[in-house]
Design a protein around this motif. Structure first.
Motif, PDB file in Angstrom:
ATOM      1  N   UNK A 138      20.536  40.994  92.241  1.00  0.00           N
ATOM      2  CA  UNK A 138      19.400  40.181  92.671  1.00  0.00           C
ATOM      3  C   UNK A 138      18.097  40.574  91.977  1.00  0.00           C
ATOM      4  N   UNK A 139      18.188  41.382  90.940  1.00  0.00           N
ATOM      5  CA  UNK A 139      17.026  41.698  90.122  1.00  0.00           C
ATOM      6  C   UNK A 139      17.070  40.824  88.863  1.00  0.00           C
ATOM      7  N   UNK A 180      22.311  47.500  85.393  1.00  0.00           N
ATOM      8  CA  UNK A 180      21.786  46.544  84.413  1.00  0.00           C
ATOM      9  C   UNK A 180      20.397  46.978  83.956  1.00  0.00           C
ATOM     10  N   UNK A 181      19.938  46.387  82.861  1.00  0.00           N
ATOM     11  CA  UNK A 181      18.640  46.762  82.312  1.00  0.00           C
ATOM     12  C   UNK A 181      17.496  46.502  83.265  1.00  0.00           C
ATOM     13  N   UNK A 187      13.446  50.269  88.490  1.00  0.00           N
ATOM     14  CA  UNK A 187      13.533  51.483  89.302  1.00  0.00           C
ATOM     15  C   UNK A 187      12.648  52.579  88.725  1.00  0.00           C
ATOM     16  N   UNK A 188      12.666  52.713  87.393  1.00  0.00           N
ATOM     17  CA  UNK A 188      11.841  53.736  86.740  1.00  0.00           C
ATOM     18  C   UNK A 188      10.355  53.416  86.932  1.00  0.00           C
ATOM     19  N   UNK A 220      15.121  51.616  98.139  1.00  0.00           N
ATOM     20  CA  UNK A 220      14.554  50.738  97.103  1.00  0.00           C
ATOM     21  C   UNK A 220      15.275  49.400  97.084  1.00  0.00           C
ATOM     22  N   UNK A 221      16.599  49.442  97.203  1.00  0.00           N
ATOM     23  CA  UNK A 221      17.385  48.209  97.249  1.00  0.00           C
ATOM     24  C   UNK A 221      17.008  47.381  98.467  1.00  0.00           C
ATOM     25  N   UNK A 222      16.849  48.043  99.606  1.00  0.00           N
ATOM     26  CA  UNK A 222      16.476  47.336 100.831  1.00  0.00           C
ATOM     27  C   UNK A 222      15.124  46.653 100.676  1.00  0.00           C
TER      28      UNK A 222
END
Length: 691
Positions: A138-139, A180-181, A187-188, A220-222
């Protein structure tokens, strides 16, 4: 505090689910809107939940690949147009992060893929048949595309509401980190850390550093999913006052601290469960959300109808209504093939249609509350650092009280943050809740001191947040007793009265003292005590002792009663709910629990029913009326006869009428109760009690 529902029309709806993953949408495309609407009318449905997308789009989407056999047709548009003419509403199904066929994702939408450490999608899963589905991330581009899809449907069609199957990240592969990229870069940028690999996920819990990295990624995903649902909500509400619901399974995947944020962004959620969904229903009641309840277990939707299946679906629907939920007939596509056995479902919907105005504005009567520590999450999770199966304890207590017709609502742990949320309940059950925070303990103490009734089992409040055993119960002042270590004969009994081949002891029992001798059994079954806590009374009265089968000597206090302020507390320092389940639903133990609930409750039960075994009982109310629902879950019993007792303190009945037959039901006064003698019914009854 219970909140008012903003969409009463949907809460009182009669919904058929036309699921795009199964026939007549897959493997061949044999659906016609004419047939779909005609079947809905004949079954007395007033809402169709239509799958806009399954393994492909069923409308001319510019974003989602279309069904290979769709051609120039628009199945969503056709269904909406004909439904409006027939007076039927349409809730549009949109999958968000749900798996999609790997056969076309890799070729047509490779940027949507959820990638593993090797840079490839995981092996697909056959979801109701081939082609196999793979997870979606979903990103990145998918996030922009799913918002475009939502806009296509919301602004392109005159739908009455939106249901999201999701939002998910990784769908069934949720315990992994997409590599994935887009995920790595975001995230970074957002955390300053490198994305954890799935190899790290596989070793979570082995050391604190790895666990912290995995937990940070889960949070972070949440946040990403909560944000996505918020963006979708903004689009839906931009169109108008449309209800937005999502799949409760999406909540399961989030860390506990984030679940309420997802719920706050929607008007309700769906529970994929068979005959109940008591955790979801209770949560919906608490937060004022709609709860759609599937009438059949999700994992076994049959493609073809048969008589017993439809009887079960109808019973499940009656139970959902009794609790305050909304039944949705899962995989109603089977009726598009044949309506031959549709009479039970049609009867359910006809009953709801006939009594819709009467049921409008009702809510569940408050009596007892059970605590769902982990809300909608699965039961095998950490509680106070300990691996337990909380749902086994929860449903054990639920079933024990259901055996005796005790009405209970399963509430989320959030109620322990405010005494106000417990107002109106006569008793609360804490069943083997290992850890309670200081604030939760304070709220409980204040509530009991003010007159609340508390029943506690097992190791409740005996551990800290990290799973370390405390020197004493944190709720010891409420219990009027302290935890102790086993010594001497007690230690020997707990250590040696076991069968080594199984996890439970076989020769330890509860022996009632005179105060409990009114129960119908002398020895209340085997007491399974892997977590039995020796206790030392400090003001509490002992109601029963632990004994062995070869002697009458009391080894330990097994049931205690204590007054705390204006309230009352009963403690059973062992998991009797597990004993009950492991001993074939031991009636002696459920009788004990019902007795303890009666002792601590500040008001009489809203009803008593003799002959209640095998029945689902629940009462709802609104000004001037109470409605007692009785559902016989024994499909092999042709008829049931029950004697019903209603406390006059709740209001003397002006009349009692059966909403199934339409006839008045005679009753007589006996003491402080209105009594209905030997009332007979088949499968389902609903008594309207006008006060």
């Amino acid at each position: 505090m219970e909140k008012k529902n903003a969409y009463e029309w949907l809460r009182r709806s009669r919904t058929l689910l036309y699921d795009a993953y199964w026939p007549p949408f897959y493997p061949e495309l044999g659906y016609t809107a004419e047939r779909g609407v005609a079947v809905a009318k004949r079954l007395h449905a007033d809402v169709i939940r239509f799958g806009t997308i399954g393994k492909w789009a069923l409308y001319p989407s510019r974003v989602m690949p279309r069904h290979p056999a769709l051609g120039k047709r628009d199945l969503l548009g056709e269904t909406v147009r004909l439904s409006k003419k027939a007076g039927i509403r349409v809730m549009a199904y949109i999958p968000v992060g749900h798996g999609l066929p790997g056969s076309w994702v890799s070729k047509r939408k490779p940027s949507w893929r959820f990638l593993m450490d090797d840079g490839k999608s995981p092996e697909g899963i056959c979801h109701f048949g081939a082609p196999a589905l793979v997870p979606i991330c979903t990103r990145g581009e998918y996030r922009r595309d799913i918002l475009r899809i939502v806009r296509e449907i919301v602004f392109g069609y005159d739908v009455d509401g939106i249901y999201l199957d999701g939002p998910y990240q990784g769908w069934i592969w949720d315990r992994h980190a997409c590599q994935c990229g887009a995920c790595r870069d975001q995230y970074r940028r957002e955390t300053g850390q490198e994305l954890p690999t799935n190899a790290a996920y596989a070793h979570r819990g082995e050391d604190a550093r790895t666990e912290a990295r995995v937990a940070a990624h889960a949070d972070w995903t949440a946040r990403g999913l909560i944000g996505l649902l918020g963006e979708i909500r903004a689009i839906v509400k931009e169109k108008g006052d449309l209800p937005l619901l999502y799949n409760g399974c999406a909540t399961d995947y989030l860390p506990g601290g984030r679940q309420d944020e997802l719920i706050a962004n929607a008007d309700g959620f769906l529970m994929e469960s068979h005959r109940g969904g008591v955790k979801g229903v209770g949560r919906g009641i608490h937060y004022g959300k709609l709860v759609w309840n599937y009438t059949h277990r999700h994992s076994a939707w049959p493609r073809q109808s048969h008589p017993r299946l439809e009887e079960e679906n109808a019973l499940s629907g009656y139970i959902a209504v009794a609790q305050g939920a909304t039944p949705i007939v899962s995989y109603a596509g089977r009726f598009l093939g044949s309506e031959k056995y549709g009479a039970p479902v049609a009867g359910l919907f006809a009953f709801l249609e006939k009594n819709r105005a009467l049921f409008d504005g009702t809510r569940a009567v408050r009596h007892g509350a059970l605590l769902s520590v982990h809300d909608l999450r699965p039961g095998g999770v950490l509680d106070g650092g300990k691996r337990i199966r909380h749902d086994e304890h929860l449903y054990g207590v639920w079933n024990m009280l259901s055996d005796h017709g005790r009405q209970t609502t399963v509430l989320p742990r959030a109620v322990l943050s405010s005494q106000r949320d417990l107002e109106g309940y006569d008793f609360l059950s804490l069943h083997s809740v290992a850890h309670l925070s200081a604030e939760e303990g304070r709220v409980l103490a204040d509530w009991v001191r003010g007159g609340g009734g508390l029943v506690v089992t097992g190791e409740t409040s005996l551990y800290d947040a990290r799973g370390k055993r405390l020197p004493d119960f944190s709720l010891a002042p409420l219990f009027g007793a302290s935890a102790a270590r086993p010594t001497g004969a007690v230690k020997e009994a707990l250590q040696f009265h076991w069968w080594g081949q199984i996890e439970a002891p076989w020769d330890l029992y509860l022996k009632p003292r005179p105060a409990l001798r009114g129960l119908s059994v002398n020895a209340l079954g085997h007491l399974i005590v892997p977590e039995l806590v020796p206790v030392r009374p400090k003001g509490a009265v002992v109601l029963a002792d632990l004994v062995t089968g070869h002697g009458e000597k009391a080894l330990l206090p097994a049931v205690l009663f204590h007054r705390y302020g204006k309230g009352k507390v009963c403690l059973v320092p062992g998991p009797i709910e597990k004993c009950y389940a492991d001993n074939d639903r031991d009636l002696g133990l459920s009788s004990l629990l019902a007795e303890l609930v009666g002792r601590v409750s500040r008001a009489p039960a809203p009803y008593r029913v003799e002959g209640a075994r095998g029945l689902f009982l629940h009462m709802t109310e609104k000004p001037g009326f109470r409605f007692l629902h009785l559902v016989d879950e024994n499909l092999d019993r042709p008829e049931n006869g029950s004697t019903i007792y209603l406390p006059l303190s709740s209001g003397r009945p002006k009349s009692i009428r059966s909403l199934v037959t339409g006839r008045k039901v005679p009753w007589k006064k006996s003491g402080n109760e209105a009594v209905i003698n030997g009332h007979r019914y088949r499968r389902h009854e609903c008594l309207a009690i006008e006060t």
